[in-house]
Design a protein around this motif. Sequence first.
Motif, short mmCIF file in Angstrom:
data_model
loop_
_atom_site.label_atom_id
_atom_site.label_comp_id
_atom_site.label_asym_id
_atom_site.label_seq_id
_atom_site.Cartn_x
_atom_site.Cartn_y
_atom_site.Cartn_z
N TRP A 198 -15.44 16.35 -6.89
CA TRP A 198 -16.18 14.90 -5.22
C TRP A 198 -15.41 13.79 -6.34
O TRP A 198 -15.71 13.35 -7.54
N GLN A 226 -14.42 11.45 -0.35
CA GLN A 226 -15.49 10.53 0.01
C GLN A 226 -14.84 9.63 1.14
O GLN A 226 -14.65 9.52 2.26
N LYS A 253 -20.08 20.22 0.70
CA LYS A 253 -20.69 18.64 1.44
C LYS A 253 -20.02 18.42 2.75
O LYS A 253 -20.74 17.84 3.84
N ASP A 287 -25.83 11.81 -4.85
CA ASP A 287 -25.21 12.01 -3.62
C ASP A 287 -25.57 10.53 -3.26
O ASP A 287 -25.69 10.79 -2.22
N ASN A 288 -27.06 10.48 -3.70
CA ASN A 288 -27.93 8.74 -2.89
C ASN A 288 -27.12 7.57 -3.68
O ASN A 288 -29.06 6.97 -4.36
#
Length: 369
Positions: free
Chosen positions: A13, A18, A48, A255-256
């Motif tokens: 990723w 993204q 994802k 992922d935050n």
Amino acid sequence: MINVFHIVSNKIWSGPEQYAYDLALRLRNDDNYYIEVVCKKSEAVFNKFRSLEIPVSILPLKGLTDLDSPVRFARLLKRGQNIIHVHTFHDAFAAIWAKHIAENPNTRIVLTLHGVNRPRINYLSKKVYRDLDRIVFVSQRSYDEFVPRITRLDRKKCVIVRDSVLPARSEKLAQAPQLRQQLGIGSDQALIMYHGRLSHDKGLDVLLRAITQLDSSKYHLVILGEGNHKYVAQQKAFIVANQLVHNVTFLGFSDNVQAYIRQCDFGVLPSVVPEALGLSNLEYMMHGKAHIATNNGAQLEYLENGKNALLVDPDNPYELAQAIEQLTTDAVLRSRIGMQARHDFNDHLNYDTFYKQMTELYASLFKAP
């Protein structure tokens, strides 16, 4: 309705993934579009995109020598108005082959170039450029590095659409732990944050050299991201050797990220190589946080030193240390820069602006000349 197929072939990723994820998230709720993603068999990437609850197809996507992927992908293109949106040059081969196999004249191909790269100029590459319907550059810097170097390139196909970042949902922002409490960081210490790929290109080692010059009682650095194991091990060894263990914390991949950004006092993004845009920079701006960036890429198109960020020369730990010291000791300056950064983001760098430009581009591909 326009069918949009994003091809993402990386197994990890990163920025292009993204970009496609955020765009797919918005498109799935737009009645004018059907959205689907095509990716490799990578659990991290596949899961994802599946979380968006949209169709996700798995193909080998091995580049020029892969004939299986375009044949299978062409089955999705037989009907309707189709846009294949690719994010790397080698994925453009699969898209072009699939378009020819499907024999649907209402299929268009869009390539977004996410880096500051010189073009390939061999015969085959030039043919690919001719077969693309649009080449999207995320900044003027990336456009200038690419377009003038190709003779007889149809510049009407080349457009600049500056990317942006989506704000995280409020419930997701509330999920992150309280960093100061978790790490035992005092109120008299500045909470500094770096997030992104852990590599020399992104300047992590430059940042660590810079903080050796600071008063260790005045700051704590939090590092978010992943990178090459050897490189990361070298940086951790540097931290031990320079007695920075109590001042630096590696939190790994998250992922935050935005939940952590909201808790920091300021960010540091000391990229050594030129950034094509710098989405991480925009994340600090969106949340009203001051940050330090380098002055060697597209950052100069939206950042002004001392106004909405502090800018330093790349690979210069001494200058970087001075900038960090400035923001560490001057809370008023941090607040002023952060407020201006948020204003600039909301005014002309927000995701709605990007989405409007991108969907207008999509729609224009099917209008009569």
